[in-house]
Design a protein around this motif. Sequence first.
Motif, short mmCIF file in Angstrom:
data_model
loop_
_atom_site.label_atom_id
_atom_site.label_comp_id
_atom_site.label_asym_id
_atom_site.label_seq_id
_atom_site.Cartn_x
_atom_site.Cartn_y
_atom_site.Cartn_z
N PRO A 88 0.83 -1.21 0.00
CA PRO A 88 0.00 0.00 0.00
C PRO A 88 0.86 1.25 0.00
CG PRO A 88 -0.70 -1.55 1.71
CD PRO A 88 0.64 -2.02 1.21
N VAL A 89 0.39 2.29 -0.65
CA VAL A 89 1.17 3.52 -0.72
C VAL A 89 1.39 4.10 0.67
CG1 VAL A 89 -0.81 5.06 -1.08
CG2 VAL A 89 1.43 5.67 -2.02
N ALA A 90 0.46 3.86 1.60
CA ALA A 90 0.61 4.38 2.96
C ALA A 90 1.77 3.73 3.70
CB ALA A 90 -0.69 4.17 3.74
N GLU A 91 2.18 2.54 3.25
CA GLU A 91 3.28 1.83 3.90
C GLU A 91 4.58 1.92 3.12
OE1 GLU A 91 2.03 -2.18 4.67
OE2 GLU A 91 0.09 -1.56 5.47
N LEU A 92 4.58 2.76 2.08
CA LEU A 92 5.74 2.82 1.20
C LEU A 92 7.00 3.27 1.93
CD1 LEU A 92 7.09 2.73 -1.59
CD2 LEU A 92 6.16 5.01 -2.03
N ASP A 93 6.93 4.35 2.66
CA ASP A 93 8.14 4.89 3.30
C ASP A 93 8.76 3.87 4.25
OD1 ASP A 93 7.86 7.22 1.91
OD2 ASP A 93 6.92 8.33 3.55
N ARG B 103 9.49 2.54 -5.31
CA ARG B 103 8.75 3.81 -5.24
C ARG B 103 8.01 4.07 -6.54
NH1 ARG B 103 12.42 6.82 -2.75
NH2 ARG B 103 13.54 7.23 -4.69
N THR C 112 3.80 4.13 -6.62
CA THR C 112 3.17 5.42 -6.94
C THR C 112 2.53 5.39 -8.32
OG1 THR C 112 5.28 6.34 -7.75
CG2 THR C 112 4.72 6.71 -5.43
N GLU D 92 -0.91 4.02 -8.07
CA GLU D 92 -1.82 5.04 -7.54
C GLU D 92 -2.22 6.04 -8.62
OE1 GLU D 92 -3.21 5.41 -4.27
OE2 GLU D 92 -2.63 3.30 -4.43
#
Length: 400
Positions: free
Chosen positions: A265-270, A285, A289, A292
């Motif tokens: 999920p993009v929320a867990e990317l970092d 990355r 992205t 998305e």
Amino acid sequence: MTPGPTSGPRAPGRPAPAERASAAFERLHGTAPAGVWSAPGRVNLIGEHTDYNDGFVLPFALPHRTAVAAAARDDGVLRVATLGDDGSAQRAEPVAVADLAPGLVDGWAAYPAGVAWALREQGLTGGSDLVIAGDVPAGAGLSSSHALECAVALALLGLAGRPADDLQQVARWVQRAENDFAGAPTGLLDQTASLCCTEAHVLFLDVRSFTTEQVPFDAAAQGLEVLVVDTRSSHSHTDGGYGARRSGCEEAAGLLGLPALRDLPVAELDGALGRLPGHLRPLVRHVVTENERVLAAVELLRADRLAELGPLLDASHASLRDDYRVSAPELDAAVDAAVDAGALGARMVGGGFGGSAIALVPVERHDGVVAAVLDAFARKGWTTPRTFTAVPSAGAGRDA
């Protein structure tokens, strides 16, 4: 490798590829073909390098096509000829279908031979005569190889009396030909687009589930167009750069304990990037992205807000350039010149390392954008690019 028959868009008044292939077949073999099948190239509006990561893509078919005129043979031999722009025929060395194996055929002929090899495993062992003509620009990142392969697949299935009812399965057979015979480690985007796209729509494809949605796309109704810039710079998926990025994505997914990068999920990317080696972080990355961006683009199109796609196209190009590192100076120059001249957004398309870019352009700015791109290339001393407006067109099928 790029296939021999496809070089550039059809000039006004020039016969369509299906007509050229049929006439050449009769000239070469003294009889009419049993049928003619054709398949289009494609533009991917957004969603690059996401297909082999089980992600989302949003392509549409081009009006440019590759056609195959075909007839069955009773000796089990595959004979293939391709037409050049001047109408001359180049013949590949005949080969027995039973003898086909990876590495046996090279150059442009590996593409039709690879399809015959893949379909042999499905019980299609008969020989055939194939004559190929097309106008999908070769080596331009517009899927000329898949247009050829999809047309050949439909032709061979048609000659065998096998209905191509399951186009997704046909796409997988073509992928096997491309990956395992021609040696290009591509995903399923290009084959599926060529086979499944419909006129006046973009194809929203979830590669993992193979669910599709035909999303209406009428740029002209909003005073817009999709301008394609074929930079005429080198482009090949059989070189190592494409494969290295694909294997890097697979390595990253494994390190993260995921089936594919689509599952991040993009929320867990970092947080996930912090658990990866530095050389894999940009690849991850980009993929996360980019998925998305595809989903955001689909929502805009469903709401008939096509003009708002520009920032997504710009962000996609920046990600492909800086994170995935598959752009090229010619692609960057085309994108920058188009945006500076008034395009709403622009990005490279296809696998990268050359090929084509697209720009979303207000119709009244068409001439200015084209002039700016041509001027940018002239100032660099590069080959003059080809430009044309892309209109979502029909997918593959039988022509005659």
